[in-house]
Design an enzyme around this catalytic site. Structure first.
Site, PDB file in Angstrom:
ATOM      1  N   LYS A 493      36.711  13.928  21.830  1.00 22.02           N
ATOM      2  CA  LYS A 493      36.488  12.535  22.221  1.00 22.02           C
ATOM      3  C   LYS A 493      35.809  11.775  21.081  1.00 22.02           C
ATOM      4  CE  LYS A 493      32.060  13.601  24.461  1.00 22.02           C
ATOM      5  NZ  LYS A 493      31.237  13.441  25.661  1.00 22.02           N
ATOM      6  N   ARG A 594      24.650  11.192  36.627  1.00 23.35           N
ATOM      7  CA  ARG A 594      25.434  10.189  35.916  1.00 23.35           C
ATOM      8  C   ARG A 594      26.766  10.023  36.637  1.00 23.35           C
ATOM      9  NH1 ARG A 594      26.665  11.357  29.650  1.00 23.35           N
ATOM     10  NH2 ARG A 594      27.941  12.988  30.627  1.00 23.35           N
ATOM     11  N   TYR A 722      18.642  -9.029   0.995  1.00 21.68           N
ATOM     12  CA  TYR A 722      18.391 -10.094   1.972  1.00 21.68           C
ATOM     13  C   TYR A 722      16.934 -10.121   2.439  1.00 21.68           C
ATOM     14  CZ  TYR A 722      23.398 -11.079   2.600  1.00 21.68           C
ATOM     15  OH  TYR A 722      24.711 -11.438   2.405  1.00 21.68           O
ATOM     16  N   MET A 771      26.028  -5.714   5.041  1.00 24.59           N
ATOM     17  CA  MET A 771      27.211  -5.389   5.833  1.00 24.59           C
ATOM     18  C   MET A 771      28.118  -4.394   5.108  1.00 24.59           C
ATOM     19  SD  MET A 771      30.285  -7.795   7.303  1.00 24.59           S
ATOM     20  CE  MET A 771      29.306  -8.573   8.582  1.00 24.59           C
TER      21      MET A 771
END
Length: 827
Positions: A493, A594, A722, A771
């Site tokens: 997964k 859950r 930044y 980023m």
């Protein structure tokens, strides 16, 4: 189908030396010291080849726990191997073949043997795709068709198999007899005869005769009559008229007479006559090689008794088989097809067909090396090449090699010739290619990898390398900790924890895990489309995906009555002919709170399942809360006891066996008494252990690496990045690297919290993570621009990165963005 050392020694005419190995059961055969499955059950054949001698790896294997060896020379000091059993033989390769031939003789099932110059692997894989729904098939892995590959393929045969498909390849006379004795096919299929390995045979007739030896004791032979050299040899050989012959042809009378072939944009309709009936199939391919291979499969299935309606339905869903052709982005808006593995007329034709399928650019360029060992006169060879290139509509030829250069006059298209790859590279400039599709087709000796490197588009400099050997090692480590009859469900997964779903699933399938588990149906569908056939459990089935799950044979987790109701409603309105039960997996809540059925809901659940004849419980399972935390062990045992009670209650009300599983990776190591029928292997597979001692046994799977884009010298007290968060406390040398939070690098690692490694030394992150990039402090490291930077890997493990971020390794792995290129390698 287990074997003792004494059994094997008798079969291969060997003598036992050292320990007699009385208590050893052999299940696995080894020829590669790096591919141990379970050491105690492995038998290593020390094969001597042209480049390697397996005997030199005996000490290493003994250290790793292997205790059984087949050798042609005994170690000089047997006292160093007190626990080992050595079977001494004259020829270890022949011994391997003898053993596997004996193993084959123990089975009385149909065995299809495939040979031919081209298409063996693809036909084998397509036959598997077409018949896997109703047959338990064992087949050659990949293109295991050699003197070593064939016996290793046949060794895979097990009692549950009801059909075997093996391919056999030869490169010189007198090789096929040995392969025939190992495969012992009951049904034969020969694809075609081409020019490959012509230099080792007197003529085509000798090569055909040699290949047909594979079918000397077969009951039936399937082939195409249009290959006249094959048809004439079969017709003129006394043995073959005694066979049940099944033929197909486009030109003359045959059992399957192929008529009109109609190509559309992306598929092909093939019409034929069989037993006086008009029949047809559609395949999702248009190239000539795929059409021929599909007809071979069609003929075989008709011979085996399949209704054409079934064949036609399955043919529509044939999926590509990954071979050696790779399509990549090139410079100047070009596309690159890299087939620099070999060069012969047959494979050139296939590659040119693939080139013509690419519609990105009208201009098509072929970079072609000399064709080696064709067995043909040079001028005649390149006349044939020139005709082929002309027919395929190639725009430009770049020929590399002395032979092709001598025949330049034969090619009537735009052309350039070079005597060597080095000469081409010396004259190369970036303006040579633009807006075109380029096929690289070269014999391995010409080193076309160097050309590929200069014309391929430079990808994002940050890559995640996945070590497939390490995946297999870790799988085998956990297998060594479970009982022989305990099954393994591998978790793939979340894009296989960031590692790439299909690539990981593919190697797990090859190494015979029992189940895969994905989070959502679309992950499972992607795997099915890529050719994964293992059973797949979907852990978070969504209502809108139920129909697709049924279509792709995906098995839902049922964790509540709402999910059960919705799934039952889907089954009622399904247009599919559901004449078989649908497997489901029941999730129980034993303490996670859950998802899952609570203890008080179990009795109602039993009634609901028993009242629906379309459903069959494949497994019952639960999630443990804290298997990796000793302080919660008592609670873990409470969960295990509750699971036992609830699952036993369900099992007592159904009249078929149901798999039970509760252990995850950490549980496999810490709670061996709770293995039940299956375990779920997740993060451990990807190299993350439950404690330091286990971590030392696992291998690192993933390495995230990038490179230095620019180096700057920053004066003391200047700020970096930044918000001016990074401050140079001294005269500082920094490196900018192309990885940022869009790639999965957490901003929590900013300002010295995290680090990377350059030249084996830590380089702290300075300033905020941006980023697409970040800066690292390399003041005390001697580096250059473009040098490699390790974000995590062997040097700086994921577990350490997770500590720096304040999270768990799962999050670090799964956060690596899909825009980061995955590179898979196997040593």
């Amino acid at each position: 189908m287990n074997y003792s050392i004494a059994n094997i020694a008798q079969i291969i005419n060997g003598s036992i030396h050292g320990n007699n190995g009385n208590n050893v059961v052999i299940r696995n055969l080894l020829i590669d010291s790096r591919k141990i499955i379970t050491a105690e059950n492995s038998l290593f054949f020390a094969i001597r080849g042209e480049r390697n001698d397996g005997h030199i790896f005996i000490a290493e294997l003994y250290e790793k726990g292997v205790r059984s060896f087949v050798v042609s020379t005994l170690p000089s000091d047997l006292s160093l191997y007190k626990e080992a059993a050595f079977i001494l033989v004259k020829d270890t390769l022949f011994a391997l073949q003898l053993l596997c031939g004996y193993h084959r003789s123990r089975f009385n099932i149909p065995v299809i043997g495939i040979t031919g110059s081209n298409g063996k692997t693809l036909v084998k894989e397509w036959l598997f795709q077409l018949m896997r729904e109703d047959k338990n098939i064992v087949r050659s892995p990949k293109s295991f068709n050699s003197q070593v590959g064939v016996p290793l393929s046949v060794w895979q045969m097990q009692e549950e198999n009801d059909l075997a498909i093996f391919e056999a390849g030869i490169s010189k006379p007198n090789e096929m007899n040995l392969l025939q004795q190992i495969i012992q096919p009951t049904i034969g299929l020969i694809t075609n005869i081409g020019q490959a390995h012509d230099e080792n045979f007197e003529n085509q007739k000798q090569k055909v005769t040699e290949k047909l030896k594979l079918f000397s004791d077969a009951e039936t032979l399937v082939y195409c009559k249009d290959y006249l050299n094959i048809h004439e040899e079969i017709s003129n050989t006394k043995h073959f008229p005694e066979l049940g012959i099944f033929t197909w042809s486009r030109k003359s009378r045959a059992d399957l007479l192929v008529g009109r072939i109609s190509k559309e944009a992306s598929d092909t309709e093939i019409q034929a006559v069989f037993r006086n009936d008009f029949i047809r199939i559609h395949i999702p391919f248009t190239d000539e090689a795929s059409i021929e291979n599909a007809i071979h499969c069609w003929a075989m299935m008709l011979y085996l008794g399949y209704e054409n309606s079934i064949i036609a339905e399955r043919m529509k869903f044939l999926s590509p088989v990954a071979m050696r052709l790779e399509l990549k982005e090139g410079i100047n808006n070009c596309s690159i097809i890299n087939d620099s593995y070999n060069s012969d007329l047959g494979s050139l034709s296939i590659a040119l067909d693939f080139l013509n399928q690419q519609k990105q650019h009208p201009k098509k360029t072929l970079i072609l090396s000399d064709i080696l060992q064709s067995g043909k006169n040079e001028e005649n060879l390149y006349k044939e090449v020139a005709e082929n290139i002309h027919k395929k509509g190639i725009s430009r030829l770049i020929g590399i090699g002395e032979a092709i250069s001598r025949q330049a006059h034969l090619f009537n298209i735009e052309k350039t010739f070079y005597n060597s790859t080095a000469e081409f590279l010396q004259s190369y400039n970036n303006s040579l290619f633009r807006d075109e599709t380029i096929l690289l087709k070269g014999a391995r000796a010409f080193g076309f990898e160097a050309i590929s490197k200069v014309i391929q588009q430079k990808a994002h400099e940050t890559v995640l390398e996945i070590n497939l050997n390490a995946i297999v090692h870790n799988l085998n480590y956990y297998r060594s900790k479970i009982k022989a009859d305990t099954r393994v469900m591998a978790m793939v997964k979340a894009f296989s924890y960031g590692s790439g779903s299909f690539e990981i699933a593919n190697i797990l399938q090859f190494h015979r895990v029992d189940y895969l588990a994905v989070a959502y149906a679309d992950e499972g569908i992607e795997l099915r489309k890529a050719g994964i056939t293992l059973p797949i459990m979907v852990m978070n089935p969504e209502e809108q995906s139920y129909d697709s799950m049924i279509q792709y044979n995906l098995e839902p987790e049922i964790y509540s009555f709402r999910v059960l109701n919705l799934f039952e409603e889907t089954l009622k309105r399904s247009e599919r002919n559901l004449n078989k039960q649908i497997p489901i997996h029941i999730k129980l809540d034993t303490g996670m709170h859950r998802l899952g059925f609570s203890p008080e809901e179990v009795n109602e659940l039993i009634v609901r399942i028993k009242n629906n004849k379309q459903l069959k419980i494949r497994s019952i399972f639960s999630h443990l809360v804290a298997t990796d935390e000793a302080e919660h062990d008592e609670f873990t045992w409470q969960q295990i006891r509750k699971f036992t009670e609830m699952s036993d209650n369900i099992q007592s009300h159904v009249d078929y066996p149901v798999l039970k599983h509760i252990l995850n990776s950490a549980g496999i190591s810490r709670f061996p008494d709770a293995q039940f029928d299956m375990v779920r292997l997740g993060i451990g597979l990807y190299g993350i252990g439950v404690n330091p001692s286990e971590q030392a046994q696992l291998q690192n799977v993933s390495t995230l690496k990038t490179s230095i884009s620019q180096i700057k010298n920053i004066p003391a007290n200047e700020t970096i990045g930044y918000s001016r968060k990074g401050v140079a406390k001294r005269d500082t040398k920094i490196a900018t690297v192309p990885i940022g939070y869009a790639d999965g690098l957490s901003r929590k690692l900013s300002n010295g919290k995290g680090k990377m490694f350059v030249k084996g030394k830590p380089a702290p992150i300075i300033g905020n993570v941006c980023m697409d990039m970040c800066m690292i402090d390399i003041t005390d490291i001697n580096v250059n621009e473009n040098d490699e930077v390790i974000v995590f890997g062997e040097t700086y493990p994921i577990t350490e990165v997770a500590k720096d971020v304040g999270t768990i390794p799962y999050e670090v792995l799964t956060n690596v963005s899909r825009r980061v290129k995955r590179v898979y390698y196997q040593e």
